[in-house]
Design a protein around this motif. Structure first.
Motif, PDB file in Angstrom:
ATOM      1  N   GLY A 804       0.808  -1.212   0.000  1.00 43.76           N
ATOM      2  CA  GLY A 804       0.000   0.000   0.000  1.00 43.76           C
ATOM      3  C   GLY A 804       0.839   1.258   0.000  1.00 43.76           C
ATOM      4  N   ARG A 805       1.949   1.235   0.727  1.00 39.87           N
ATOM      5  CA  ARG A 805       2.826   2.413   0.749  1.00 39.87           C
ATOM      6  C   ARG A 805       3.507   2.614  -0.606  1.00 39.87           C
ATOM      7  NH1 ARG A 805       4.871   5.513   5.025  1.00 39.87           N
ATOM      8  NH2 ARG A 805       3.082   4.616   6.118  1.00 39.87           N
ATOM      9  N   VAL A 806       3.892   1.543  -1.259  1.00 41.74           N
ATOM     10  CA  VAL A 806       4.480   1.663  -2.594  1.00 41.74           C
ATOM     11  C   VAL A 806       3.514   2.366  -3.539  1.00 41.74           C
ATOM     12  CG1 VAL A 806       5.235   0.372  -4.646  1.00 41.74           C
ATOM     13  CG2 VAL A 806       6.038  -0.306  -2.365  1.00 41.74           C
ATOM     14  N   ALA A 807       2.226   2.064  -3.415  1.00 38.66           N
ATOM     15  CA  ALA A 807       1.219   2.641  -4.316  1.00 38.66           C
ATOM     16  C   ALA A 807       1.137   4.158  -4.195  1.00 38.66           C
ATOM     17  CB  ALA A 807      -0.144   2.023  -4.038  1.00 38.66           C
ATOM     18  N   GLY A 808       1.641   4.726  -3.113  1.00 32.29           N
ATOM     19  CA  GLY A 808       1.607   6.177  -2.971  1.00 32.29           C
ATOM     20  C   GLY A 808       2.356   6.896  -4.072  1.00 32.29           C
ATOM     21  N   HIS A 809       3.504   6.353  -4.496  1.00 35.08           N
ATOM     22  CA  HIS A 809       4.300   6.959  -5.573  1.00 35.08           C
ATOM     23  C   HIS A 809       4.328   6.101  -6.832  1.00 35.08           C
ATOM     24  CE1 HIS A 809       5.828  10.237  -3.143  1.00 35.08           C
ATOM     25  NE2 HIS A 809       6.213   9.382  -2.197  1.00 35.08           N
ATOM     26  N   HIS A 810       3.897   4.861  -6.722  1.00 30.77           N
ATOM     27  CA  HIS A 810       4.026   3.920  -7.851  1.00 30.77           C
ATOM     28  C   HIS A 810       2.758   3.070  -7.953  1.00 30.77           C
ATOM     29  CE1 HIS A 810       8.381   4.866  -7.710  1.00 30.77           C
ATOM     30  NE2 HIS A 810       8.244   4.738  -6.404  1.00 30.77           N
ATOM     31  N   ALA A 811       1.628   3.724  -8.130  1.00 35.22           N
ATOM     32  CA  ALA A 811       0.353   3.002  -8.109  1.00 35.22           C
ATOM     33  C   ALA A 811       0.292   1.933  -9.185  1.00 35.22           C
ATOM     34  CB  ALA A 811      -0.807   3.978  -8.265  1.00 35.22           C
ATOM     35  N   ASP A 812       0.718   2.266 -10.389  1.00 37.44           N
ATOM     36  CA  ASP A 812       0.619   1.300 -11.481  1.00 37.44           C
ATOM     37  C   ASP A 812       1.519   0.093 -11.225  1.00 37.44           C
ATOM     38  OD1 ASP A 812      -1.149   2.984 -12.773  1.00 37.44           O
ATOM     39  OD2 ASP A 812       0.417   4.020 -13.870  1.00 37.44           O
ATOM     40  N   ALA A 813       2.708   0.344 -10.682  1.00 40.21           N
ATOM     41  CA  ALA A 813       3.610  -0.767 -10.378  1.00 40.21           C
ATOM     42  C   ALA A 813       3.025  -1.659  -9.290  1.00 40.21           C
ATOM     43  CB  ALA A 813       4.975  -0.223  -9.940  1.00 40.21           C
ATOM     44  N   LEU A 841      -5.325   0.479  -4.196  1.00 38.82           N
ATOM     45  CA  LEU A 841      -4.009   0.794  -4.755  1.00 38.82           C
ATOM     46  C   LEU A 841      -4.143   1.643  -6.005  1.00 38.82           C
ATOM     47  CD1 LEU A 841      -2.274  -2.724  -4.543  1.00 38.82           C
ATOM     48  CD2 LEU A 841      -2.154  -0.878  -2.867  1.00 38.82           C
ATOM     49  N   ALA A 842      -5.111   1.290  -6.855  1.00 38.63           N
ATOM     50  CA  ALA A 842      -5.275   1.976  -8.140  1.00 38.63           C
ATOM     51  C   ALA A 842      -5.758   3.407  -7.978  1.00 38.63           C
ATOM     52  CB  ALA A 842      -6.252   1.189  -9.013  1.00 38.63           C
ATOM     53  N   MET A 843      -6.303   3.750  -6.821  1.00 34.47           N
ATOM     54  CA  MET A 843      -6.842   5.091  -6.607  1.00 34.47           C
ATOM     55  C   MET A 843      -5.778   6.166  -6.815  1.00 34.47           C
ATOM     56  SD  MET A 843      -9.832   6.426  -5.787  1.00 34.47           S
ATOM     57  CE  MET A 843     -10.808   5.402  -4.679  1.00 34.47           C
ATOM     58  N   ASN A 844      -4.512   5.816  -6.633  1.00 34.60           N
ATOM     59  CA  ASN A 844      -3.430   6.806  -6.777  1.00 34.60           C
ATOM     60  C   ASN A 844      -2.883   6.896  -8.194  1.00 34.60           C
ATOM     61  OD1 ASN A 844      -3.217   7.734  -4.032  1.00 34.60           O
ATOM     62  ND2 ASN A 844      -2.338   5.748  -3.511  1.00 34.60           N
ATOM     63  N   SER A 845      -3.420   6.143  -9.114  1.00 36.22           N
ATOM     64  CA  SER A 845      -2.902   6.145 -10.482  1.00 36.22           C
ATOM     65  C   SER A 845      -3.261   7.442 -11.204  1.00 36.22           C
ATOM     66  CB  SER A 845      -3.476   4.957 -11.258  1.00 36.22           C
ATOM     67  OG  SER A 845      -3.039   4.989 -12.596  1.00 36.22           O
ATOM     68  N   ASP A 846      -2.324   7.933 -12.011  1.00 33.46           N
ATOM     69  CA  ASP A 846      -2.626   9.086 -12.872  1.00 33.46           C
ATOM     70  C   ASP A 846      -2.556   8.702 -14.344  1.00 33.46           C
ATOM     71  OD1 ASP A 846       0.081   8.736 -13.187  1.00 33.46           O
ATOM     72  OD2 ASP A 846       0.657  10.700 -12.391  1.00 33.46           O
ATOM     73  N   ASP A 847      -2.596   7.393 -14.611  1.00 31.38           N
ATOM     74  CA  ASP A 847      -2.576   6.895 -15.984  1.00 31.38           C
ATOM     75  C   ASP A 847      -4.015   6.627 -16.430  1.00 31.38           C
ATOM     76  OD1 ASP A 847      -2.228   5.652 -18.399  1.00 31.38           O
ATOM     77  OD2 ASP A 847      -0.977   4.018 -17.660  1.00 31.38           O
ATOM     78  N   LEU A 876     -11.245   8.131 -10.704  1.00 25.42           N
ATOM     79  CA  LEU A 876     -10.219   8.319 -11.732  1.00 25.42           C
ATOM     80  C   LEU A 876     -10.778   9.021 -12.956  1.00 25.42           C
ATOM     81  CD1 LEU A 876      -8.238   4.941 -11.557  1.00 25.42           C
ATOM     82  CD2 LEU A 876      -7.722   7.121 -10.448  1.00 25.42           C
ATOM     83  N   LYS A 877     -12.009   8.731 -13.325  1.00 23.30           N
ATOM     84  CA  LYS A 877     -12.614   9.417 -14.480  1.00 23.30           C
ATOM     85  C   LYS A 877     -12.739  10.911 -14.220  1.00 23.30           C
ATOM     86  CE  LYS A 877     -15.354   5.743 -16.678  1.00 23.30           C
ATOM     87  NZ  LYS A 877     -16.722   5.251 -16.981  1.00 23.30           N
ATOM     88  N   VAL A 878     -13.209  11.260 -13.032  1.00 19.67           N
ATOM     89  CA  VAL A 878     -13.357  12.673 -12.702  1.00 19.67           C
ATOM     90  C   VAL A 878     -11.995  13.363 -12.647  1.00 19.67           C
ATOM     91  CG1 VAL A 878     -14.002  14.251 -10.838  1.00 19.67           C
ATOM     92  CG2 VAL A 878     -15.570  12.433 -11.536  1.00 19.67           C
ATOM     93  N   GLN A 879     -11.011  12.695 -12.074  1.00 19.23           N
ATOM     94  CA  GLN A 879      -9.680  13.293 -11.995  1.00 19.23           C
ATOM     95  C   GLN A 879      -9.091  13.510 -13.385  1.00 19.23           C
ATOM     96  OE1 GLN A 879      -7.399  10.716  -9.416  1.00 19.23           O
ATOM     97  NE2 GLN A 879      -8.208  11.650  -7.560  1.00 19.23           N
ATOM     98  N   THR A 880      -9.273  12.554 -14.253  1.00 22.70           N
ATOM     99  CA  THR A 880      -8.762  12.687 -15.616  1.00 22.70           C
ATOM    100  C   THR A 880      -9.373  13.897 -16.313  1.00 22.70           C
ATOM    101  OG1 THR A 880      -8.396  10.301 -15.791  1.00 22.70           O
ATOM    102  CG2 THR A 880      -8.568  11.530 -17.847  1.00 22.70           C
ATOM    103  N   GLU A 881     -10.656  14.110 -16.084  1.00 22.94           N
ATOM    104  CA  GLU A 881     -11.350  15.221 -16.728  1.00 22.94           C
ATOM    105  C   GLU A 881     -11.029  16.565 -16.079  1.00 22.94           C
ATOM    106  OE1 GLU A 881     -15.368  14.048 -16.318  1.00 22.94           O
ATOM    107  OE2 GLU A 881     -15.231  12.375 -17.741  1.00 22.94           O
ATOM    108  N   SER A 882     -10.888  16.593 -14.757  1.00 19.38           N
ATOM    109  CA  SER A 882     -10.786  17.869 -14.055  1.00 19.38           C
ATOM    110  C   SER A 882      -9.366  18.359 -13.836  1.00 19.38           C
ATOM    111  CB  SER A 882     -11.486  17.769 -12.701  1.00 19.38           C
ATOM    112  OG  SER A 882     -10.854  16.804 -11.875  1.00 19.38           O
ATOM    113  N   THR A 883      -8.379  17.468 -13.831  1.00 21.19           N
ATOM    114  CA  THR A 883      -7.013  17.889 -13.520  1.00 21.19           C
ATOM    115  C   THR A 883      -6.471  18.954 -14.472  1.00 21.19           C
ATOM    116  OG1 THR A 883      -6.503  15.795 -12.406  1.00 21.19           O
ATOM    117  CG2 THR A 883      -4.639  17.090 -13.203  1.00 21.19           C
TER     118      THR A 883
END
Length: 897
Positions: A804-813, A841-847, A876-883
């Protein structure tokens, strides 16, 4: 149950075994209210079992084999059979049966039974050779079960001895929501209340603990002993508890008359003192508040080494279980924030002894009756005993966590529909806890404190030792004098979502303000359908002018007219007691910004939270929120400065990959926060206010996250000092400084942290350090941490935290890793949390590609299992649209300044 938050007495106490204390030589359960004649479970109460029988008493005997991770059991269940049948079905999971029989209540007419397990339904059906007539029976069965390595059912936790570092193993139970059936075949639903007697065969040199005191114990063969616990009061199966291990117990008599104790691994010593000294006064306060004295002869809080991805503590009646990291106060690593969390978690679980244990929801639909009220009471009692912590200010943050879920179409009402085991597991979320607390706070303000308390006392008296539904509570409060409360409560508990109060006009007439408002709904992903759906709430508001004058208004039929005798700035959610967002006119918001320094801290927090949420969602430009952030005084209340620090850190993260904008945000953040750090310094001061210690950590953490050169240099200096003095960092800031190092670690730093983790004899420190290994920004070190998580080295309950901590900076990994090792990772997670682990874990993804990936996974899952994926996909959909819009508006605001 607490989802993953000092009244010091000077009496000299010793660590006592349960058997050695005279107070524990008791066998009688507290007297319950007169029981009604046994009857089938009402059709109005959901159930997954046939309604032809119900238990009245369980007599359980277990013999665990901690080394083999198995146990044997025998249970005799007194039950009423309400109709003729050849079968009796109850819950069972991971149990095998070696024999069963049934006899009449007087022991006559014993008949063998055949046990048939349905693993999918989590049941066992006992079949008699001939039809059983209605009546009272005793069903007896022998069975075998497994001891798990995650916190479900009867489970083992391994840890190093605090003195020698030698491996130790303790056994504990966790039954909420559907896991008592892993320990004993039972009617494992909250409305099937019964009394329980437990006998355990355990090593003679170990300490055993359960809900009730030890009645007596006797030697057994091969270095064992049989421990007999007293009979419990009538309670739900999920509240049963058993633990055994190399434990010690520190105890004292409380003002309530009950003995209170902290049970912890041997060698814990004075680490238990803070929790113990807090526990007795909690019983006094709650007993007085609810008008019902604590009914059991003792209350223990048992410290378990390790952690869970599902929960932090559990309110077993008379035997709370809490993970050690939020129960024991270790001066070598416990921060001030953690000390306050220790108090808050214990206050929450102790409140459950009334709201949840004495009176229990009839079914999991009403889970919030347990959790929302325990959260609310914990804040209230903390404010009573520790006003210097200003705990009421934390309610804004709790409300925001709830609104973070409630703003999406994937949300659910406080009153949920729970029909499957997985539905139940997922019900433990911020809607149940924090929205529940926020709505209760709003309703208490509407009713008035005395009327509200009077209603709760009526409710407790009417339903003690029984079960209730939410409307039972509203009826009691209305009967106490809160007319009209039920209709408001139904609006906020029966439908999902967040009301939006829009200020549509404000004018000054003869020195008085005339304000018009309308009620809509705030949403992140369904604004185009809100007007058509037209949800309406009756919204209680406390309108506060800048000079402190207040009036109560209820918005009905979607609009209201408000008159105040002051034309100055006006806050529409004074005291932040309402569960709604507030959208001000630009002019009204300008007035609030101009006098922001003079606004009460709780309203400063609410204004910051509301305006950032509204700006991020596109209801207003980002500049509206950023202007308030810039107006936050550098000497603001510590909670307000911590909130400002969080906002700067969030903005900084949004611009990953844009060094220039990050530098501009970091500069603004430093200008806002450095005055506080200059005043506080890097090190604690003697007798400083507790909130100063918390603020210091928050400011250092934020500046470190934004790359502040001075903070990073200080972290490295302190880290280097460990080479000559292994205790150089001991103290409340240890994890803080090591966390900064871990995030920015080189390979050499990572190796050094790894060695420190491996060498530690402290369960909490060891778990903390191993988890920090997952914090590294460096890609290669993240992969090393992931690989480490699949080894036995970190410990069975720590590995999931590393991932879970890895997902903070490396969600996809992290998601890739879990996908590739799903079966092995599942063994590292509580059964109750497995479904939502990967989605979290995927919540932190920006891909953006992650969305399609999760949609493909979700499509193949049953509806109840799909929910966590649907939540993450929505976010993730909202973040992709709003960022892109958020970045553009923030850059424009920065450029204009």
């Amino acid at each position: 149950m607490k989802r993953n938050t000092r009244h010091l007495l000077l009496a000299t106490l010793s660590s006592l075994s349960l058997a050695a204390s005279p107070a524990f030589a008791q066998d009688a359960a507290p007297a319950a209210t007169a029981a009604a004649a046994p009857a089938p479970l009402a059709d109005s109460v959901p159930s997954q079992l046939p309604r032809i029988a119900r238990p009245s008493h369980y007599d359980i005997a277990v013999a665990p084999d901690a080394k083999a991770l198995t146990f044997t059991g025998r249970v005799a269940i007194d039950l009423d059979l309400f109709e003729s049948s050849t079968v009796i079905t109850m819950n069972a999971l991971d149990l095998s049966f070696t024999g069963a029989s049934i006899a009449k209540a007087d022991g006559s007419d014993a008949t063998p039974l055949t046990a048939t397990v349905d693993a999918g339904a989590q049941t066992v059906t006992f079949t008699a050779p001939n039809t059983l007539a209605p009546g009272q029976y005793k069903l007896t069965t022998d069975y075998k079960g497994v001891i798990n390595t995650q916190a479900n059912g009867l489970f083992a936790l391994d840890y190093p001895d605090k003195a020698t570092g030698e491996p130790r193993r303790g056994l504990f139970t966790q039954f909420e929501a559907p896991d008592a059936r892993r320990f004993v075949p039972s009617f494992d639903e909250p409305s099937y209340k019964a009394t329980f007697t437990l006998t355990a065969t355990v090593p003679a040199d170990q300490l055993a603990v359960s809900n009730m005191p030890i009645a007596h114990e006797m030697p057994a063969a091969n270095g064992m002993k049989m421990v007999h616990f007293g009979t419990s009061p009538k309670m739900s199966s999920y509240l049963l508890f058993f633990g055994v291990g190399d434990f010690e117990r520190m105890a004292k008599k409380s003002e309530s008359g009950a003995e209170v104790g902290i049970v912890a691994p041997k060698g814990s010593g004075e680490q238990a003192r803070f929790a113990l000294d807090s526990l007795g006064p909690l019983l006094t306060y709650y007993g007085d508040y609810f008008g019902q004295p604590y009914p059991l002869p003792k209350l223990d809080n048992i410290a378990g080494p390790g952690q869970s991805q599902f929960f932090g503590a559990m309110e077993n009646w008379g035997a709370i279980f809490t993970f050690e990291r939020i129960l024991l106060d270790d001066p070598a690593i416990t921060s001030e924030a953690t000390r306050q969390a220790i108090y808050g978690v214990q206050a929450h679980e102790t409140a459950h002894q009334w709201f949840g244990d004495l009176v229990t929801m009839a079914w999991w639909d009403d889970l919030w009756l347990n959790e929302g009220f325990a959260s609310w009471m914990a804040t209230k009692v903390t404010d009573h005993y520790h006003p210097e912590w200003q705990p009421l200010l934390t309610r804004v943050g709790g409300r925001e966590r709830a609104m973070g879920l409630d703003a999406y179409k994937t949300t659910h009402p406080i009153l949920q529909t729970i029909r499957t085991v997985e539905d139940t597991n997922q019900a433990f979320d911020a809607i149940t806890y924090q929205k529940g607390e926020a709505v209760i706070s709003m309703l208490e303000a509407y009713a008035g404190e005395d009327v509200w308390k009077g209603g709760l006392r009526r409710y407790m008296a009417a339903h003690k030792y029984g079960n209730s539904r939410t409307d039972d509570l509203w009826n009691a409060v209305e009967a106490a004098g809160a007319q009209g409360l039920t209709a408001i409560a139904h609006d906020f508990t029966g439908q999902p979502g967040i009301p939006l109060i829009r200020m549509t006009g404000s004018r000054c007439e003869g020195g008085a303000s005339v304000i018009t408002v309308t009620q809509g709904e705030f949403s992140r992903d369904r604004r185009d359908t809100i007007d058509a759906e037209g949800r309406r709430w009756q919204v209680p508001m406390l309108v506060r002018t800048i000079d402190g004058k207040e009036q109560r208004v209820v918005v009905r039929d979607g609009k209201a007219l408000i008159r105040s005798d002051n034309c100055g700035a006006t806050i529409l959610n004074g005291g932040q007691l309402g569960y709604f967002r507030t959208l001000y006119t630009p002019q009204a918001l300008d007035a609030l910004r101009g006098t922001f320094a003079n606004i009460q801290p709780i309203d400063q927090l609410g204004l910051l939270s509301d305006n950032f949420a509204l700006a991020v969602a596109g209801y207003q430009p980002m500049g509206a929120a950023l202007g308030l952030l810039a107006a936050t005084p550098t000497d603001a209340n510590p909670y307000v400065l911590s909130e400002a620090a969080d906002r700067y850190a969030q903005l900084h993260t949004i611009f990953d990959g844009d060094a220039a904008t990050q530098a501009a945000i970091a500069a603004r953040g430093a200008a806002a926060l450095r005055p506080a750090l200059s005043r506080l310094g890097f090190d604690p001061k003697a007798d400083e206010p507790a909130l100063d210690a918390v603020l210091r950590a928050d400011v250092i953490r934020t500046l470190g996250a934004m790359g502040d050169a001075a903070v990073l240099a200080e972290a490295r200096r302190r880290f280097a000092s460990l080479d000559s003095d292994p205790k150089a960092l001991d103290g409340p800031a240890k994890a803080l400084w090591l966390g900064i190092v871990a995030t920015n670690a080189s390979a050499a730093d990572w190796d050094k942290l790894h060695r420190l983790a491996h060498a530690s004899k402290s369960t909490v420190e060891r778990s903390t350090l191993y988890t920090l290994l997952g914090s590294a920004k460096d890609d290669a070190l993240a992969q090393r941490a992931l690989a480490l998580s699949l080894t036995n080295e970190p410990g069975q309950t720590t590995s999931a935290a590393i991932i879970g901590r890895v997902a903070g900076h490396h969600a996809d990994a992290a998601v890739d890793f879990v996908d590739a090792n799903q079966a092995r990772v599942d063994k590292l997670i509580d059964a109750s949390a497995r479904v939502r682990f990967l989605a979290g874990l995927a919540m932190n993804s920006d891909d953006p590609a992650m969305i399609a990936r999760l949609e493909k996974k979700a499509a193949a899952l049953p509806a109840d299992v799909r929910k966590p994926y649907e939540r993450t996909i929505a976010v993730l959909k909202v973040q992709t649209e709003s960022t892109p819009r958020i970045r553009a508006e923030t850059r424009a605001w920065l450029a204009g300044k």
